[in-house]
Design an enzyme around this catalytic site. Structure first.
Site, PDB file in Angstrom:
ATOM      1  N   LYS A  36      12.649  -3.075  -8.742  1.00 12.77           N
ATOM      2  CA  LYS A  36      13.279  -2.329  -7.652  1.00 12.77           C
ATOM      3  C   LYS A  36      13.684  -3.274  -6.527  1.00 12.77           C
ATOM      4  O   LYS A  36      14.721  -3.116  -5.908  1.00 12.77           O
ATOM      5  CB  LYS A  36      12.354  -1.246  -7.110  1.00 12.77           C
ATOM      6  CG  LYS A  36      13.124  -0.292  -6.207  1.00 12.77           C
ATOM      7  CD  LYS A  36      12.261   0.575  -5.370  1.00 12.77           C
ATOM      8  CE  LYS A  36      11.390  -0.164  -4.456  1.00 12.77           C
ATOM      9  NZ  LYS A  36      11.671   0.004  -3.028  1.00 12.77           N
ATOM     10  N   ASP A  37      12.820  -4.264  -6.271  1.00 11.47           N
ATOM     11  CA  ASP A  37      13.110  -5.284  -5.258  1.00 11.47           C
ATOM     12  C   ASP A  37      13.576  -6.546  -5.987  1.00 11.47           C
ATOM     13  O   ASP A  37      12.882  -7.564  -6.010  1.00 11.47           O
ATOM     14  CB  ASP A  37      11.873  -5.535  -4.413  1.00 11.47           C
ATOM     15  CG  ASP A  37      11.398  -4.264  -3.732  1.00 11.47           C
ATOM     16  OD1 ASP A  37      11.922  -3.941  -2.664  1.00 11.47           O
ATOM     17  OD2 ASP A  37      10.543  -3.552  -4.297  1.00 11.47           O
TER      18      ASP A  37
ATOM     19  N   GLY B 278       0.802  -1.218   0.000  1.00 14.08           N
ATOM     20  CA  GLY B 278       0.000   0.000   0.000  1.00 14.08           C
ATOM     21  C   GLY B 278       0.834   1.266   0.000  1.00 14.08           C
ATOM     22  O   GLY B 278       2.036   1.251  -0.234  1.00 14.08           O
ATOM     23  N   TYR B 279       0.160   2.387   0.288  1.00 16.95           N
ATOM     24  CA  TYR B 279       0.715   3.736   0.140  1.00 16.95           C
ATOM     25  C   TYR B 279       1.235   3.865  -1.288  1.00 16.95           C
ATOM     26  O   TYR B 279       2.412   4.113  -1.546  1.00 16.95           O
ATOM     27  CB  TYR B 279       1.810   4.018   1.185  1.00 16.95           C
ATOM     28  CG  TYR B 279       1.834   5.470   1.552  1.00 16.95           C
ATOM     29  CD1 TYR B 279       0.796   6.024   2.302  1.00 16.95           C
ATOM     30  CD2 TYR B 279       2.837   6.310   1.110  1.00 16.95           C
ATOM     31  CE1 TYR B 279       0.784   7.379   2.610  1.00 16.95           C
ATOM     32  CE2 TYR B 279       2.839   7.664   1.419  1.00 16.95           C
ATOM     33  CZ  TYR B 279       1.812   8.183   2.172  1.00 16.95           C
ATOM     34  OH  TYR B 279       1.802   9.519   2.467  1.00 16.95           O
TER      35      TYR B 279
ATOM     36  N   GLY C  10       8.066  -5.706  -8.901  1.00 17.23           N
ATOM     37  CA  GLY C  10       8.947  -4.683  -9.453  1.00 17.23           C
ATOM     38  C   GLY C  10      10.410  -5.074  -9.394  1.00 17.23           C
ATOM     39  O   GLY C  10      10.843  -5.715  -8.429  1.00 17.23           O
TER      40      GLY C  10
ATOM     41  N   HIS D 155       3.813   1.188  -8.169  1.00 16.92           N
ATOM     42  CA  HIS D 155       2.740   0.211  -7.975  1.00 16.92           C
ATOM     43  C   HIS D 155       1.735   0.286  -9.128  1.00 16.92           C
ATOM     44  O   HIS D 155       1.238  -0.742  -9.600  1.00 16.92           O
ATOM     45  CB  HIS D 155       1.970   0.502  -6.682  1.00 16.92           C
ATOM     46  CG  HIS D 155       2.780   0.424  -5.425  1.00 16.92           C
ATOM     47  ND1 HIS D 155       3.042   1.530  -4.645  1.00 16.92           N
ATOM     48  CD2 HIS D 155       3.371  -0.623  -4.802  1.00 16.92           C
ATOM     49  CE1 HIS D 155       3.746   1.160  -3.577  1.00 16.92           C
ATOM     50  NE2 HIS D 155       3.974  -0.135  -3.655  1.00 16.92           N
TER      51      HIS D 155
ATOM     52  N   GLU E  77       3.471   5.663  -8.310  1.00 21.10           N
ATOM     53  CA  GLU E  77       3.432   5.312  -9.737  1.00 21.10           C
ATOM     54  C   GLU E  77       4.083   3.948 -10.025  1.00 21.10           C
ATOM     55  O   GLU E  77       3.699   3.278 -10.977  1.00 21.10           O
ATOM     56  CB  GLU E  77       4.099   6.439 -10.542  1.00 21.10           C
ATOM     57  CG  GLU E  77       3.947   6.336 -12.046  1.00 21.10           C
ATOM     58  CD  GLU E  77       2.488   6.353 -12.539  1.00 21.10           C
ATOM     59  OE1 GLU E  77       1.630   6.994 -11.887  1.00 21.10           O
ATOM     60  OE2 GLU E  77       2.222   5.705 -13.575  1.00 21.10           O
TER      61      GLU E  77
ATOM     62  N   VAL F 100      10.280   2.117 -11.704  1.00 22.24           N
ATOM     63  CA  VAL F 100       9.781   3.453 -12.050  1.00 22.24           C
ATOM     64  C   VAL F 100      10.506   4.458 -11.155  1.00 22.24           C
ATOM     65  O   VAL F 100      10.621   4.260  -9.940  1.00 22.24           O
ATOM     66  CB  VAL F 100       8.257   3.542 -11.830  1.00 22.24           C
ATOM     67  CG1 VAL F 100       7.759   4.948 -12.149  1.00 22.24           C
ATOM     68  CG2 VAL F 100       7.540   2.501 -12.694  1.00 22.24           C
TER      69      VAL F 100
ATOM     70  N   SER G  62       7.501   3.776  -1.236  1.00 23.44           N
ATOM     71  CA  SER G  62       6.629   4.316  -0.177  1.00 23.44           C
ATOM     72  C   SER G  62       7.471   4.944   0.923  1.00 23.44           C
ATOM     73  O   SER G  62       7.038   5.868   1.609  1.00 23.44           O
ATOM     74  CB  SER G  62       5.761   3.207   0.416  1.00 23.44           C
ATOM     75  OG  SER G  62       5.068   2.520  -0.604  1.00 23.44           O
TER      76      SER G  62
HETATM   77  P1  AMP Z   1       5.824  -2.602  -1.735  1.00 24.05           P
HETATM   78  O1  AMP Z   1       4.473  -2.003  -1.540  1.00 24.05           O
HETATM   79  O2  AMP Z   1       6.944  -1.650  -1.493  1.00 24.05           O
HETATM   80  O3  AMP Z   1       5.992  -3.928  -1.038  1.00 24.05           O
HETATM   81  O4  AMP Z   1       5.925  -2.930  -3.285  1.00 24.05           O
HETATM   82  C1  AMP Z   1       4.940  -3.704  -3.926  1.00 24.05           C
HETATM   83  C2  AMP Z   1       5.427  -4.067  -5.295  1.00 24.05           C
HETATM   84  O5  AMP Z   1       5.675  -2.884  -6.040  1.00 24.05           O
HETATM   85  C3  AMP Z   1       6.734  -4.872  -5.280  1.00 24.05           C
HETATM   86  O6  AMP Z   1       6.684  -5.868  -6.294  1.00 24.05           O
HETATM   87  C4  AMP Z   1       7.757  -3.811  -5.606  1.00 24.05           C
HETATM   88  O7  AMP Z   1       8.917  -4.333  -6.222  1.00 24.05           O
HETATM   89  C5  AMP Z   1       6.983  -2.942  -6.571  1.00 24.05           C
HETATM   90  N1  AMP Z   1       7.576  -1.603  -6.626  1.00 24.05           N
HETATM   91  C6  AMP Z   1       7.836  -0.789  -5.583  1.00 24.05           C
HETATM   92  N2  AMP Z   1       8.430   0.337  -6.016  1.00 24.05           N
HETATM   93  C7  AMP Z   1       8.548   0.226  -7.354  1.00 24.05           C
HETATM   94  C8  AMP Z   1       9.095   1.053  -8.396  1.00 24.05           C
HETATM   95  N3  AMP Z   1       9.641   2.248  -8.117  1.00 24.05           N
HETATM   96  N4  AMP Z   1       9.042   0.612  -9.660  1.00 24.05           N
HETATM   97  C9  AMP Z   1       8.498  -0.597  -9.951  1.00 24.05           C
HETATM   98  N5  AMP Z   1       7.968  -1.422  -9.029  1.00 24.05           N
HETATM   99  C10 AMP Z   1       7.993  -1.023  -7.754  1.00 24.05           C
END
Ligand code: AMP
Length: 294
Positions: A152-153, A31-32, A150, A37, A35, A179, A189
């Site tokens: 990113k992770d 959550g939170y 993503g 997500h 772009e 992104v 977030s």
């Molecule tokens: P999170 O809410 O941070 O656990 O992220 C949820 C999903 O969104 C995960 O698969 C992350 O890798 C992806 N995500 C978070 N930030 C980005 C980003 N800047 N670009 C692409 N995917 C992202």
């Protein structure tokens, strides 16, 4: 868009969608929304007919000293962003739905194995066990055709792809490019925790990775030398930064890369600004000896 909190309604709605011949995409998040997500939603909509986004701040992936209690939350804002982007189901379960005996009562876990011994897994013991376990639960609840994560992770995406294969989930794991803000900072977030001054220095992660890319393009293949130059770049440009790790690793095993780079490689970075920990990465694939970057 349906807003669902309980597992029974979730299963029923997804079953109805599947019975009407629609493929199902899953976008797991904490959550939170930003772009990054929302880009995952776009990809899920392009690749499947029915999109489930989960929104759950998973307690078991946070260490005892980490930011579980202060992790940013805004369900109403997330709900309207998700609806506008075309999500079909927003699933925001209570902790008791995901952990019937509480997060401390969980007995059976998914062990991510050696892939979790390195990088973020070494810096955050137990983190990927929590991630893999909660994503396994989500896979079981939704039974998606495709799930979107993503880059990113990157380590997370690698572990979850491997989990899908090793545990025979009929889920295709799709990895979506990172992104970024205009200045290169990967959206996260956690960026809201940064002070104005920290935010100004935070793009140093991206700059350091770009510099490493240039060095590789210029012929540098020594992983330790690349790590050293990344640390140097960060120390020079961002006095508020404290490097947690800057590692050049084998993309498949995530072990430290050997002498000269020739195999597909993950350059992974974790940097503290105050108590805020930011991560970023660069993937280098060697095609006939020529590096390709993503
Ligand atoms: P999170 O809410 O941070 O656990 O992220 C949820 C999903 O969104 C995960 O698969 C992350 O890798 C992806 N995500 C978070 N930030 C980005 C980003 N800047 N670009 C692409 N995917 C992202």
């Amino acid at each position: 868009m349906h807003r669902i909190e309980d597992a029974v309604s979730l299963r029923k709605l997804v079953r109805d969608a599947r019975c009407s011949g629609r493929s199902v995409g899953l976008v797991p998040t904490m959550g939170y929304l930003h772009e990054g997500h929302l880009r995952l939603i776009d990809e899920a909509r392009a690749g499947t007919d029915f999109v489930v986004m989960s929104l759950f701040v998973n307690p078991t992936q946070f260490g005892p000293q980490e930011d579980l209690d202060r992790y940013p939350r805004d369900l109403e804002r997330d709900s309207s962003l998700a609806a506008n982007r075309g999500v079909d189901i927003l699933f925001s379960p209570a902790t008791s739905t995901m952990y019937p005996d509480g997060s401390h009562g969980q007995e059976v876990w998914v062990d991510p194995g050696r892939l979790a011994h390195h990088l973020d897994g070494a810096a955050r013991p137990g983190h990927f066990r929590g991630v893999a376990t909660v994503v396994a639960k989500l896979f079981n609840l939704v039974q998606p055709d495709r799930a979107y994560f993503g880059q990113k992770d990157a380590q997370q995406a690698i572990i979850l792809s491997r989990m899908a294969r090793d545990l025979a989930y009929a889920v295709e794991v799709i990895v979506v490019p990172t992104v970024r803000a205009e200045d290169g900072l990967a959206l996260s977030s956690r960026n809201v925790y940064l002070t104005a001054e920290e935010r100004m220095q935070a793009p140093v992660l991206y700059r350091a990775l770009r510099e490493a890319r240039s060095r590789i393009e210029a012929g540098q293949r020594d992983p330790r030398e690349l790590e050293r130059s990344i640390r140097e770049c960060i120390a020079e440009r961002a006095p508020l930064a404290r490097v947690d790790f800057a590692n050049v690793a084998d993309l498949e095993t995530l072990q430290p890369a050997e002498e000269q780079l020739s195999r597909d490689t993950l350059i992974a970075l974790a940097v503290f600004f105050g108590s805020t920990r930011l991560i970023d990465n660069q993937i280098v694939r060697f095609v006939d000896g020529t590096p390709r970057f993503s």
